[in-house]
Motif scaffolding. Structure first.
Motif, PDB file in Angstrom:
ATOM      1  N   ARG A 264     106.902 -14.830   6.331  1.00  0.00           N
ATOM      2  CA  ARG A 264     105.518 -14.927   6.816  1.00  0.00           C
ATOM      3  C   ARG A 264     104.968 -16.330   6.611  1.00  0.00           C
ATOM      4  O   ARG A 264     104.365 -16.925   7.520  1.00  0.00           O
ATOM      5  CB  ARG A 264     104.644 -13.914   6.066  1.00  0.00           C
ATOM      6  CG  ARG A 264     103.187 -13.909   6.490  1.00  0.00           C
ATOM      7  CD  ARG A 264     102.311 -13.249   5.449  1.00  0.00           C
ATOM      8  NE  ARG A 264     102.327 -13.990   4.192  1.00  0.00           N
ATOM      9  CZ  ARG A 264     101.594 -15.086   3.984  1.00  0.00           C
ATOM     10  NH1 ARG A 264     100.814 -15.572   4.932  1.00  0.00           N
ATOM     11  NH2 ARG A 264     101.666 -15.707   2.821  1.00  0.00           N
TER      12      ARG A 264
ATOM     13  N   ARG B 207     106.609 -18.947   8.954  1.00  0.00           N
ATOM     14  CA  ARG B 207     106.085 -18.827  10.322  1.00  0.00           C
ATOM     15  C   ARG B 207     104.701 -19.457  10.425  1.00  0.00           C
ATOM     16  O   ARG B 207     104.395 -20.204  11.366  1.00  0.00           O
ATOM     17  CB  ARG B 207     106.035 -17.357  10.728  1.00  0.00           C
ATOM     18  CG  ARG B 207     105.555 -17.114  12.155  1.00  0.00           C
ATOM     19  CD  ARG B 207     105.722 -15.660  12.539  1.00  0.00           C
ATOM     20  NE  ARG B 207     104.925 -14.779  11.697  1.00  0.00           N
ATOM     21  CZ  ARG B 207     105.426 -13.951  10.795  1.00  0.00           C
ATOM     22  NH1 ARG B 207     106.727 -13.911  10.594  1.00  0.00           N
ATOM     23  NH2 ARG B 207     104.651 -13.183  10.064  1.00  0.00           N
ATOM     24  N   LEU B 208     103.861 -19.203   9.438  1.00  0.00           N
ATOM     25  CA  LEU B 208     102.495 -19.725   9.436  1.00  0.00           C
ATOM     26  C   LEU B 208     102.484 -21.244   9.314  1.00  0.00           C
ATOM     27  O   LEU B 208     101.873 -21.948  10.134  1.00  0.00           O
ATOM     28  CB  LEU B 208     101.711 -19.091   8.287  1.00  0.00           C
ATOM     29  CG  LEU B 208     100.296 -19.626   8.037  1.00  0.00           C
ATOM     30  CD1 LEU B 208      99.394 -19.304   9.219  1.00  0.00           C
ATOM     31  CD2 LEU B 208      99.723 -19.026   6.755  1.00  0.00           C
TER      32      LEU B 208
ATOM     33  N   THR C 190     104.307 -23.323  12.183  1.00  0.00           N
ATOM     34  CA  THR C 190     103.468 -23.423  13.386  1.00  0.00           C
ATOM     35  C   THR C 190     102.395 -24.493  13.203  1.00  0.00           C
ATOM     36  O   THR C 190     102.175 -25.334  14.081  1.00  0.00           O
ATOM     37  CB  THR C 190     102.814 -22.070  13.684  1.00  0.00           C
ATOM     38  OG1 THR C 190     103.836 -21.081  13.888  1.00  0.00           O
ATOM     39  CG2 THR C 190     101.933 -22.145  14.937  1.00  0.00           C
ATOM     40  N   ARG C 191     101.729 -24.479  12.061  1.00  0.00           N
ATOM     41  CA  ARG C 191     100.706 -25.491  11.792  1.00  0.00           C
ATOM     42  C   ARG C 191     101.311 -26.891  11.763  1.00  0.00           C
ATOM     43  O   ARG C 191     100.737 -27.842  12.295  1.00  0.00           O
ATOM     44  CB  ARG C 191     100.022 -25.205  10.456  1.00  0.00           C
ATOM     45  CG  ARG C 191      99.129 -23.978  10.463  1.00  0.00           C
ATOM     46  CD  ARG C 191      98.485 -23.822   9.097  1.00  0.00           C
ATOM     47  NE  ARG C 191      97.657 -22.623   9.035  1.00  0.00           N
ATOM     48  CZ  ARG C 191      97.047 -22.214   7.924  1.00  0.00           C
ATOM     49  NH1 ARG C 191      97.204 -22.900   6.791  1.00  0.00           N
ATOM     50  NH2 ARG C 191      96.312 -21.119   7.927  1.00  0.00           N
TER      51      ARG C 191
END
Length: 314
Positions: free
Chosen positions: A232, A235-236, A239-240
């Motif tokens: 998790r 992925r977070l 992306t940022r």
């Protein structure tokens, strides 16, 4: 002739040889009450198979991280007839492997080939200190690899251009954070699950057996939880991170509220050593603001120079 085999008898030197303990250690165990006194025959002390079995029990418990004081409690419970089978089963369960991964071996030549083909004694020494490699007694050209996956990750990072020093530094930092996670998981499960089984010192045989069964059930949960949370978070943040590098990340709206920011443990320790723990937060804020101001000035200057260069074009 009797059908029963006579129990073996040992002098203290023979007992030391068979058990792997030194004569001095055996005498120290006797003084601490960990080992029964030998039978006295004239001027000689005679030991038996019970002494040998007890020495092997002590060695096994020491290898699993138990202190001599806790071992004495366990052995006293055994001698009092409370049973030790469940406790030893719990010890074996906790001390067993916490992964299905199997260790492997690698030669020094193979290791050098995987990391650029050039020998690097300093990097190998640090890998041994980290436990990524373990030396094989009597074999200077061969190493045990407890986690081939971990070594493979290091090799891939190196092939991608990450220096070995940076890889080892990252692993040291990661290890401290993971050990904190492991400690918190054990505290959590002990408080809510194992406390009812381990309230006695030592626990009863049945309670220890139930706790061992629970360890088998809960063993994969820590890794599953970390895997899910890591996926998790990756992925977070990935992306940022990509948005920032592509310039498509929306500007955050200031809300005036302070926000938590994770910093490497080494950075925090260095700041505290420099300005003291009580001033660490203020120092980080001030340093960040100064860096932001410097970058703003650099950006403004760059834009000014670019515009001047455009104006000078014919």
């Amino acid at each position: 002739m009797s059908g029963q085999q006579a129990e073996a008898e040992y002098r203290i030197e023979d007992l030391a040889h068979r058990s792997g303990a030194t004569v001095r250690t055996i005498r120290a165990y006797q003084d601490r009450g960990l080992l029964p006194r030998p039978e006295r025959r004239g001027r000689a002390n005679v030991y038996g198979d019970a002494h040998l079995a007890r020495l092997r029990q002590i060695a096994d418990l020491l290898d699993r991280g138990y202190t001599l004081a806790s071992i004495k409690e366990l052995l006293e419970a055994w001698d009092a007839g409370r049973g030790l089978g469940g406790v030893l089963g719990l010890v074996a369960e906790v001390g067993g492997p916490w992964t299905d991964e199997e260790s492997a071996r690698i030669t020094r030549a193979e290791l050098d080939e995987r990391f650029g083909g050039r020998p690097d004694d300093a990097a190998v020494a640090e890998a041994v200190e980290l436990g990524v490699l373990e030396r094989v007694p009597g074999r200077d050209d061969e190493f045990l690899v407890p986690s081939p996956q971990e070594l493979a990750v290091a090799a891939e990072l190196y092939a991608a251009g990450v220096p070995l020093k940076a890889i080892s530094g990252h692993l040291w930092e990661l290890r401290g954070q993971v050990e904190h996670i492991a400690a918190r998981f054990l505290e959590f499960t002990t408080e809510h699950v194992f406390a009812r089984y381990l309230g006695h010192r030592p626990p009863t045989d049945s309670d220890a057996a139930e706790a061992a069964a629970l360890v088998r059930r809960l063993r994969p949960l820590a890794q599953q939880s970390v895997d899910a949370e890591l996926a998790r978070a990756m992925r977070l943040f990935a992306t940022r991170h990509l948005q920032q590098h592509l310039g498509s990340a929306p500007a955050p709206e200031p809300d005036g509220q302070p926000r938590a920011l994770a910093l490497p443990a080494g950075t925090i320790a260095a700041v505290q050593a420099l300005v003291g723990a009580e001033n660490a937060s203020a120092f980080v804020v001030a340093a960040t603001e100064r860096e932001l101001q410097a970058r703003t000035l650099d950006a403004l200057s760059s834009r000014r120079l670019n515009r001047a260069n455009v104006d000078e074009l014919p």
